[in-house]
Design a protein around this motif. Sequence first.
Motif, PDB file in Angstrom:
ATOM      1  N   PRO A 249      80.457  68.335 -41.632  1.00 41.06           N
ATOM      2  CA  PRO A 249      81.200  67.836 -40.460  1.00 41.06           C
ATOM      3  C   PRO A 249      82.147  66.701 -40.825  1.00 41.06           C
ATOM      4  O   PRO A 249      83.267  66.632 -40.313  1.00 41.06           O
ATOM      5  N   LEU A 250      81.713  65.853 -41.735  1.00 34.35           N
ATOM      6  CA  LEU A 250      82.556  64.741 -42.192  1.00 34.35           C
ATOM      7  C   LEU A 250      83.823  65.276 -42.867  1.00 34.35           C
ATOM      8  O   LEU A 250      84.931  64.808 -42.602  1.00 34.35           O
ATOM      9  N   VAL A 251      83.632  66.286 -43.738  1.00 30.94           N
ATOM     10  CA  VAL A 251      84.779  66.878 -44.436  1.00 30.94           C
ATOM     11  C   VAL A 251      85.759  67.459 -43.420  1.00 30.94           C
ATOM     12  O   VAL A 251      86.962  67.216 -43.485  1.00 30.94           O
ATOM     13  N   VAL A 252      85.242  68.220 -42.457  1.00 30.43           N
ATOM     14  CA  VAL A 252      86.128  68.866 -41.481  1.00 30.43           C
ATOM     15  C   VAL A 252      86.883  67.813 -40.687  1.00 30.43           C
ATOM     16  O   VAL A 252      88.103  67.871 -40.554  1.00 30.43           O
ATOM     17  N   TRP A 253      86.167  66.805 -40.204  1.00 31.12           N
ATOM     18  CA  TRP A 253      86.813  65.799 -39.356  1.00 31.12           C
ATOM     19  C   TRP A 253      87.835  64.981 -40.122  1.00 31.12           C
ATOM     20  O   TRP A 253      88.948  64.766 -39.657  1.00 31.12           O
ATOM     21  N   MET A 254      87.461  64.539 -41.299  1.00 30.81           N
ATOM     22  CA  MET A 254      88.402  63.689 -42.047  1.00 30.81           C
ATOM     23  C   MET A 254      89.583  64.485 -42.558  1.00 30.81           C
ATOM     24  O   MET A 254      90.731  64.060 -42.422  1.00 30.81           O
ATOM     25  N   MET A 255      89.307  65.667 -43.131  1.00 25.63           N
ATOM     26  CA  MET A 255      90.413  66.448 -43.694  1.00 25.63           C
ATOM     27  C   MET A 255      91.345  66.918 -42.586  1.00 25.63           C
ATOM     28  O   MET A 255      92.554  66.979 -42.780  1.00 25.63           O
ATOM     29  N   ARG A 256      90.803  67.225 -41.435  1.00 27.08           N
ATOM     30  CA  ARG A 256      91.661  67.632 -40.328  1.00 27.08           C
ATOM     31  C   ARG A 256      92.628  66.506 -39.977  1.00 27.08           C
ATOM     32  O   ARG A 256      93.818  66.733 -39.789  1.00 27.08           O
ATOM     33  N   SER A 257      92.105  65.271 -39.932  1.00 26.37           N
ATOM     34  CA  SER A 257      93.008  64.181 -39.556  1.00 26.37           C
ATOM     35  C   SER A 257      94.030  63.906 -40.656  1.00 26.37           C
ATOM     36  O   SER A 257      95.161  63.522 -40.371  1.00 26.37           O
ATOM     37  N   PHE A 258      93.663  64.185 -41.929  1.00 28.21           N
ATOM     38  CA  PHE A 258      94.657  64.035 -42.993  1.00 28.21           C
ATOM     39  C   PHE A 258      95.683  65.163 -42.943  1.00 28.21           C
ATOM     40  O   PHE A 258      96.867  64.946 -43.166  1.00 28.21           O
TER      41      PHE A 258
END
Lengths: 273, 305
Positions: free
Chosen positions: A150-159
């Motif tokens: 979930p962390l990867v999805v949320w952070m990468m999405r915002s990047f």
Amino acid sequence: MKRQPWVNTSLTALTYIVAFAMFFPILWMIITSFKTEAAAFAFPPQIIFEPTLDNWRIALFDSNFLEHLINTLIITLASTLVAFGFGIPAAYALAYYQTKRSDLTLMWLISTRMLPPVGVIVPLFIIFRDLGLRDTHTGMIIIYAAMNLPLVVWMMRSFFLDVPYEILEACRIDGTTLLQEFRLIVIPLALPGLFATGLLCLIFAWNEFFFAFNLTVTKAAPVSVYISSFKTAEGLFWAKMSAGATASVLPVVIAGWIAQRQLVQGLTMGAVK
Amino acid sequence: MAQAIALQPTGQYDDALFSVRRLLPVPAIIFMAIVTQVPLIVTLGYSLERWNLLRPARRKYLGLDNYPDVLSDPDFFTIIANTLIITISVVAVTLVLGTLLALLLNRDFPGKGLVRTMLITPFLIMPTVSAVLWKNVLFNPAFGLLAALAAMLGLPRPDMLQDFPMFSVVVVIVWQWTPFMMLILLAGLQSLAQDQIEACQIDGGGPLVLFRYIVLPHLQRYIELAVLMEILFILSVFGVIFVLTSGGPGIQTTNLSYGIYQEAFQRWDIGEASAMGVFAIILANIVVLVFVRVLRRGQAEGVAV
């Protein structure tokens, strides 16, 4: 803000004192790791002493420390790669190819990160036992990958959202394939984000204890579990314990120092930039 | 957000390609469903069974009987109370300390980077290391630093973990989590526009007025976010309690995580442990619901993400 100079000076002094007090236990741990065992629990505690590297040698090489460190390395690195493998395509699609369900998917993913581990530990234990995943690297890699996804999805999405979309549009009109778009445009542009996200995944997996403690025994037990066995040290091996403890936190502490800004972003799932 | 919506297919792109790309989250969703949702459902299932791993032959479907069993156990209420005491006191203390530290750090002074680095370090250290460190080097009643300090002052040497177990647990967790609060609130302070501060000062507002009417309202979202995140993590604290006190003396510092661990992996009572797990899930879900609402509001206001 205009203040009297003495106010500013004393606030700064206060800041130094608080920072030193917060850091002191860690400093003391580092100092203790260079003492002899006798000096480590001398009473009253010694500030001046003859430093020795013996404890470091014993703690690192004459114990099981390295085996557990290797377990931690394998589990953290592999779980981060798995989380990236699943998470980056998902983040990419959730950033650029939104559907009505995208928002819901995102919220659902974040909610899985917030499940209490004790709510799932009993079935995981039984399932792992029955599938032969208990005390294996594979089992821990699966768990940590799920913890960090979930962390990867949320952070990468915002990047990804920061990548100028005109570039992507141009690509698409030129008829680049998905893989080309990914390899040539998206990944290079989001590289700093990738680095920050990876660092955070490493920190979380490295420090995790609850799953590791309940799902491993000895073969796959990471360093966090090994260190917990010092809970009954009672002054016997303080110096060796301190050396081992310092060694086991060093990589993550350095990573965290480097990535202070990204730490905030990751901890809040990118909600604070 | 607006950018992403503009990329919806307009007929100009290949629709088939677009739908392939929309399927990219599916592997992640399946993986997460298997690893997180399946055990969740199985927990619910186990909670309806009498199943002790030491007596597997007596495994039997019970219906809801485990729940009244758990609820009628006075220990369970102590455990819930401990969980709430730990969570609420840690969050309250870290909020105050974190705010003060963030305010102190939101100034220019020499060595700022080093000071911030020192302050965040307790948060980076694995919980088992912090607990081992505090238990041995600081709290040890015979050789610890606190004992030395007390002896120097001519006081009796305190046995913190025996005499003040809850206080000690809270202190260690506060030490670990204050940097978290500080970091997020510092990010909040740094995003505060300088002209707002100056306007307030020109109007003759003192530091307290400035804090109350300018800084605090601005920080509100950051505080909400940090508090909710922290609640979720502290509700599940395990390592620190396991190492420091093993939930003791008695069950004085046993929280829900530790209690369920004991029920499941020391008494091997899968049924009751699962029923307790369901309560842990309900507790966390209440917090999560609030959290999602706050996040959504942030998105709507365009403050966050």
